[in-house]
Design a protein around this motif. Sequence first.
Motif, PDB file in Angstrom:
ATOM      1  N   TYR A 173     -20.075  12.817   7.774  1.00 12.45           N
ATOM      2  CA  TYR A 173     -20.922  11.996   8.645  1.00 12.45           C
ATOM      3  C   TYR A 173     -21.102  10.540   8.206  1.00 12.45           C
ATOM      4  O   TYR A 173     -21.431   9.686   9.037  1.00 12.45           O
ATOM      5  CB  TYR A 173     -22.311  12.640   8.756  1.00 12.45           C
ATOM      6  CG  TYR A 173     -22.286  14.015   9.355  1.00 12.45           C
ATOM      7  CD1 TYR A 173     -21.984  14.202  10.708  1.00 12.45           C
ATOM      8  CD2 TYR A 173     -22.555  15.131   8.572  1.00 12.45           C
ATOM      9  CE1 TYR A 173     -21.953  15.471  11.256  1.00 12.45           C
ATOM     10  CE2 TYR A 173     -22.531  16.406   9.121  1.00 12.45           C
ATOM     11  CZ  TYR A 173     -22.228  16.576  10.459  1.00 12.45           C
ATOM     12  OH  TYR A 173     -22.197  17.819  11.009  1.00 12.45           O
ATOM     13  N   LEU A 174     -20.931  10.203   6.927  1.00 13.14           N
ATOM     14  CA  LEU A 174     -21.317   8.864   6.465  1.00 13.14           C
ATOM     15  C   LEU A 174     -20.274   7.776   6.712  1.00 13.14           C
ATOM     16  O   LEU A 174     -20.586   6.593   6.573  1.00 13.14           O
ATOM     17  CB  LEU A 174     -21.631   8.902   4.964  1.00 13.14           C
ATOM     18  CG  LEU A 174     -22.941   9.563   4.558  1.00 13.14           C
ATOM     19  CD1 LEU A 174     -23.217   9.304   3.085  1.00 13.14           C
ATOM     20  CD2 LEU A 174     -24.102   9.048   5.396  1.00 13.14           C
ATOM     21  N   GLY A 175     -19.053   8.146   7.031  1.00 12.70           N
ATOM     22  CA  GLY A 175     -17.972   7.181   7.139  1.00 12.70           C
ATOM     23  C   GLY A 175     -18.247   5.969   8.014  1.00 12.70           C
ATOM     24  O   GLY A 175     -18.004   4.824   7.618  1.00 12.70           O
ATOM     25  N   PRO A 176     -18.780   6.124   9.216  1.00  8.81           N
ATOM     26  CA  PRO A 176     -18.920   4.965  10.115  1.00  8.81           C
ATOM     27  C   PRO A 176     -20.013   3.980   9.707  1.00  8.81           C
ATOM     28  O   PRO A 176     -20.060   2.870  10.237  1.00  8.81           O
ATOM     29  CB  PRO A 176     -19.266   5.618  11.464  1.00  8.81           C
ATOM     30  CG  PRO A 176     -18.840   7.042  11.342  1.00  8.81           C
ATOM     31  CD  PRO A 176     -19.034   7.390   9.909  1.00  8.81           C
ATOM     32  N   PHE A 177     -20.910   4.348   8.763  1.00 11.50           N
ATOM     33  CA  PHE A 177     -22.080   3.506   8.480  1.00 11.50           C
ATOM     34  C   PHE A 177     -21.823   2.555   7.312  1.00 11.50           C
ATOM     35  O   PHE A 177     -20.998   2.825   6.438  1.00 11.50           O
ATOM     36  CB  PHE A 177     -23.290   4.395   8.154  1.00 11.50           C
ATOM     37  CG  PHE A 177     -23.645   5.355   9.253  1.00 11.50           C
ATOM     38  CD1 PHE A 177     -24.285   4.896  10.406  1.00 11.50           C
ATOM     39  CD2 PHE A 177     -23.326   6.695   9.159  1.00 11.50           C
ATOM     40  CE1 PHE A 177     -24.611   5.782  11.422  1.00 11.50           C
ATOM     41  CE2 PHE A 177     -23.638   7.580  10.171  1.00 11.50           C
ATOM     42  CZ  PHE A 177     -24.278   7.123  11.314  1.00 11.50           C
ATOM     43  N   ASN A 178     -22.586   1.440   7.315  1.00 10.28           N
ATOM     44  CA  ASN A 178     -22.497   0.521   6.182  1.00 10.28           C
ATOM     45  C   ASN A 178     -23.325   1.058   5.014  1.00 10.28           C
ATOM     46  O   ASN A 178     -23.991   2.101   5.123  1.00 10.28           O
ATOM     47  CB  ASN A 178     -22.959  -0.886   6.585  1.00 10.28           C
ATOM     48  CG  ASN A 178     -24.398  -0.884   7.093  1.00 10.28           C
ATOM     49  OD1 ASN A 178     -25.233  -0.087   6.690  1.00 10.28           O
ATOM     50  ND2 ASN A 178     -24.684  -1.807   8.015  1.00 10.28           N
ATOM     51  N   TRP A 179     -23.319   0.305   3.904  1.00  7.87           N
ATOM     52  CA  TRP A 179     -23.926   0.831   2.689  1.00  7.87           C
ATOM     53  C   TRP A 179     -25.437   1.038   2.823  1.00  7.87           C
ATOM     54  O   TRP A 179     -25.973   2.075   2.387  1.00  7.87           O
ATOM     55  CB  TRP A 179     -23.607  -0.093   1.520  1.00  7.87           C
ATOM     56  CG  TRP A 179     -24.278   0.322   0.237  1.00  7.87           C
ATOM     57  CD1 TRP A 179     -25.130  -0.399  -0.513  1.00  7.87           C
ATOM     58  CD2 TRP A 179     -24.112   1.573  -0.431  1.00  7.87           C
ATOM     59  NE1 TRP A 179     -25.530   0.309  -1.615  1.00  7.87           N
ATOM     60  CE2 TRP A 179     -24.912   1.533  -1.586  1.00  7.87           C
ATOM     61  CE3 TRP A 179     -23.378   2.725  -0.161  1.00  7.87           C
ATOM     62  CZ2 TRP A 179     -24.996   2.592  -2.472  1.00  7.87           C
ATOM     63  CZ3 TRP A 179     -23.453   3.799  -1.043  1.00  7.87           C
ATOM     64  CH2 TRP A 179     -24.259   3.727  -2.188  1.00  7.87           C
ATOM     65  N   LYS A 180     -26.154   0.108   3.433  1.00  7.07           N
ATOM     66  CA  LYS A 180     -27.600   0.243   3.555  1.00  7.07           C
ATOM     67  C   LYS A 180     -27.977   1.452   4.400  1.00  7.07           C
ATOM     68  O   LYS A 180     -28.897   2.204   4.070  1.00  7.07           O
ATOM     69  CB  LYS A 180     -28.193  -1.035   4.168  1.00  7.07           C
ATOM     70  CG  LYS A 180     -28.160  -2.237   3.230  1.00  7.07           C
ATOM     71  CD  LYS A 180     -28.833  -3.445   3.859  1.00  7.07           C
ATOM     72  CE  LYS A 180     -28.840  -4.632   2.891  1.00  7.07           C
ATOM     73  NZ  LYS A 180     -29.509  -5.822   3.475  1.00  7.07           N
ATOM     74  N   ASN A 354     -11.544  10.694  11.297  1.00  9.87           N
ATOM     75  CA  ASN A 354     -12.356  10.327  10.141  1.00  9.87           C
ATOM     76  C   ASN A 354     -12.561   8.812  10.158  1.00  9.87           C
ATOM     77  O   ASN A 354     -11.697   8.052   9.724  1.00  9.87           O
ATOM     78  CB  ASN A 354     -11.660  10.778   8.853  1.00  9.87           C
ATOM     79  CG  ASN A 354     -12.401  10.336   7.613  1.00  9.87           C
ATOM     80  OD1 ASN A 354     -13.627  10.163   7.642  1.00  9.87           O
ATOM     81  ND2 ASN A 354     -11.674  10.142   6.524  1.00  9.87           N
ATOM     82  N   ILE A 355     -13.717   8.366  10.651  1.00  9.48           N
ATOM     83  CA  ILE A 355     -14.006   6.926  10.749  1.00  9.48           C
ATOM     84  C   ILE A 355     -14.633   6.471   9.430  1.00  9.48           C
ATOM     85  O   ILE A 355     -15.650   7.018   8.995  1.00  9.48           O
ATOM     86  CB  ILE A 355     -14.950   6.636  11.926  1.00  9.48           C
ATOM     87  CG1 ILE A 355     -14.321   7.134  13.238  1.00  9.48           C
ATOM     88  CG2 ILE A 355     -15.260   5.151  12.007  1.00  9.48           C
ATOM     89  CD1 ILE A 355     -15.240   7.017  14.439  1.00  9.48           C
ATOM     90  N   VAL A 356     -14.036   5.460   8.803  1.00  9.26           N
ATOM     91  CA  VAL A 356     -14.519   4.950   7.520  1.00  9.26           C
ATOM     92  C   VAL A 356     -14.765   3.449   7.660  1.00  9.26           C
ATOM     93  O   VAL A 356     -13.851   2.697   8.015  1.00  9.26           O
ATOM     94  CB  VAL A 356     -13.517   5.230   6.384  1.00  9.26           C
ATOM     95  CG1 VAL A 356     -14.082   4.730   5.057  1.00  9.26           C
ATOM     96  CG2 VAL A 356     -13.191   6.714   6.308  1.00  9.26           C
ATOM     97  N   ASN A 357     -15.983   3.028   7.360  1.00 10.80           N
ATOM     98  CA  ASN A 357     -16.382   1.633   7.458  1.00 10.80           C
ATOM     99  C   ASN A 357     -16.117   0.941   6.121  1.00 10.80           C
ATOM    100  O   ASN A 357     -16.812   1.178   5.134  1.00 10.80           O
ATOM    101  CB  ASN A 357     -17.865   1.542   7.825  1.00 10.80           C
ATOM    102  CG  ASN A 357     -18.319   0.129   8.099  1.00 10.80           C
ATOM    103  OD1 ASN A 357     -17.605  -0.837   7.814  1.00 10.80           O
ATOM    104  ND2 ASN A 357     -19.515  -0.005   8.639  1.00 10.80           N
ATOM    105  N   PHE A 358     -15.089   0.065   6.065  1.00 11.76           N
ATOM    106  CA  PHE A 358     -14.719  -0.636   4.849  1.00 11.76           C
ATOM    107  C   PHE A 358     -15.282  -2.061   4.798  1.00 11.76           C
ATOM    108  O   PHE A 358     -14.805  -2.892   4.026  1.00 11.76           O
ATOM    109  CB  PHE A 358     -13.192  -0.695   4.706  1.00 11.76           C
ATOM    110  CG  PHE A 358     -12.632   0.414   3.865  1.00 11.76           C
ATOM    111  CD1 PHE A 358     -12.391   0.232   2.509  1.00 11.76           C
ATOM    112  CD2 PHE A 358     -12.342   1.651   4.426  1.00 11.76           C
ATOM    113  CE1 PHE A 358     -11.862   1.249   1.743  1.00 11.76           C
ATOM    114  CE2 PHE A 358     -11.814   2.671   3.673  1.00 11.76           C
ATOM    115  CZ  PHE A 358     -11.584   2.478   2.322  1.00 11.76           C
ATOM    116  N   SER A 359     -16.292  -2.376   5.636  1.00 10.34           N
ATOM    117  CA  SER A 359     -16.886  -3.725   5.567  1.00 10.34           C
ATOM    118  C   SER A 359     -17.581  -3.874   4.217  1.00 10.34           C
ATOM    119  O   SER A 359     -18.248  -2.966   3.733  1.00 10.34           O
ATOM    120  CB  SER A 359     -17.879  -3.917   6.710  1.00 10.34           C
ATOM    121  OG  SER A 359     -18.927  -2.966   6.623  1.00 10.34           O
ATOM    122  N   LEU A 360     -17.399  -5.023   3.580  1.00 11.28           N
ATOM    123  CA  LEU A 360     -17.926  -5.246   2.239  1.00 11.28           C
ATOM    124  C   LEU A 360     -19.444  -5.419   2.262  1.00 11.28           C
ATOM    125  O   LEU A 360     -19.997  -6.066   3.152  1.00 11.28           O
ATOM    126  CB  LEU A 360     -17.287  -6.482   1.615  1.00 11.28           C
ATOM    127  CG  LEU A 360     -15.816  -6.351   1.192  1.00 11.28           C
ATOM    128  CD1 LEU A 360     -15.322  -7.689   0.658  1.00 11.28           C
ATOM    129  CD2 LEU A 360     -15.628  -5.257   0.168  1.00 11.28           C
TER     130      LEU A 360
END
Length: 380
Positions: A173-180, A354-360
Motif C-alpha cells: 500500500y505505501l508505494g504511491p505516497f511520499n515520505w511524510k 506496483n506504483i512506487v513514488n520516487f520523488s525526493l
Amino acid sequence: QNMINSSFVWMINFDKDNVTEETLKIIKKYIINPEFLPSSVESKAAKFLCSWVIGIFKYSNVFKLVQPRRLRVSVADAQLKEMKASLEEKQLKMAEAEAKLEEFKQFHGATNEKRIQFEIKSNDLSAQLRRSEKIMESLEGQESEWSNKISQSEQELNLLLGQVLIQSSISTYLGPFNWKKRQMIMKDWSEACKSNGIGLKEGTMDQFLNLQDSGEWNRSGLPLDIYCRQNIDLLYQNPRWPIILDPNGIAIKWIKGRERGNQIKTIDPTKPGFLRSMETLIVAGRPVIIENLSKRIHPELETLLITLNFTRRNETTLFDFMGKQVQYSDGFKLFVIVPQMDIEISSEMRTRTNIVNFSLSTEGLTEYFFNFVVRAERLE
C-alpha cells in the motif's frame, strides 16, 4: 513178507540221536567182527539189518562228536540274535543321539550367530554412548546459551504476526505516497497493532532487505536516505509490474545503470511496433524501460499491464500477451517510468500494478545536490 515188514517198522521210529553207551558197547562187539558184513549173509532181511546196525553205530559215534558243537552253535546263534537286537537298539539310540546332536549343533550355530550380532550391536551402542557422552559434555556448557536462544526465538515468534502484517502492508500500500504521508500511515498502523494486542519488533517500520541494491544506489551518487532505501525494497520485493513516479529522474538513472549488463532496452509506447518490440523482448528475456508517458497511461500499455498472466506447460513458462501465448524468459523485467506526478491511473491499474513514488524528500534532495557538487569538484 508182510510179517517181515511189520517186524522192521520199529526201525523207522528208532531214536538214533539218543543211543546209550551201553547199547553202543553191545553193538561194538558185533561191529568189530570181520564177518559182520552185509555181504557175508545171504538173507535180504539179514543184510538190511546188518547195514542198519552199522549205520546206527557210525551215526551215533559221529553224533557224539557233532552234538556239542551243534549245541555251541545254537547257543552262539541265540547270543548273536541277542547281540543283533541289542546292536539295533543301540544303533537306533545312536541315530536319535546323532539327530539331537545335529539339532544342538544347529541351535548352537544360530545362537552363536546371534551372539556375534549382539556383540556387534553392543559395540555400536557402546560407541554411540561414548559419542553421546562427549556431546552431552560439550553441550553442558551451552545450556544457558540454548535457553537464551529459545527465549529469543519465542519472543520473535510472538512478534512475527505484527512483522509480517506491517511488512506486507508496506509492500502493498505505501508505494504511491511520499515520505511524510508514509510516516503518518505507518504511525497509524503501529498504534492500531498496539491497541489490538499485536506485538511489533523494534525497528519493524525501518527494516529493508535489499542492502546490495542500496549500495549500488549510493555508489551511483544518488541519495540513500530512508525513503530511497524503502523505495528500492518496494520496487524489488513486490512481484507486480512497477509503475515508477520519477519526477526527479533519479530512478531511471539508477535502473539503467543497474541493468546495463543485462542489455536493458528503452521503448516508447506511442511509436509504431510497440507491441511487436515488447513480444520480442519478453521472449529474449531482456529488461525493458517504458518511458515518454504523458498525462495518462497509453491504452495499449494499460491493456498489456492488466492482462499479463503466466501459465506453466511442462518445463516452459508461457506469457498471455495480448490474447496469445508467447514463451517467457526469466530475465525479462518491466519498468514503467512516469515523470509526472499528476498522471491519471485507473483504479484497476492501481490494484494490478506496483506504483512506487520516487520523488525526493527534502533530505534526499539535499544529499543528491551535495553528491553532485562533490563529484563536480573531483572532476576539476
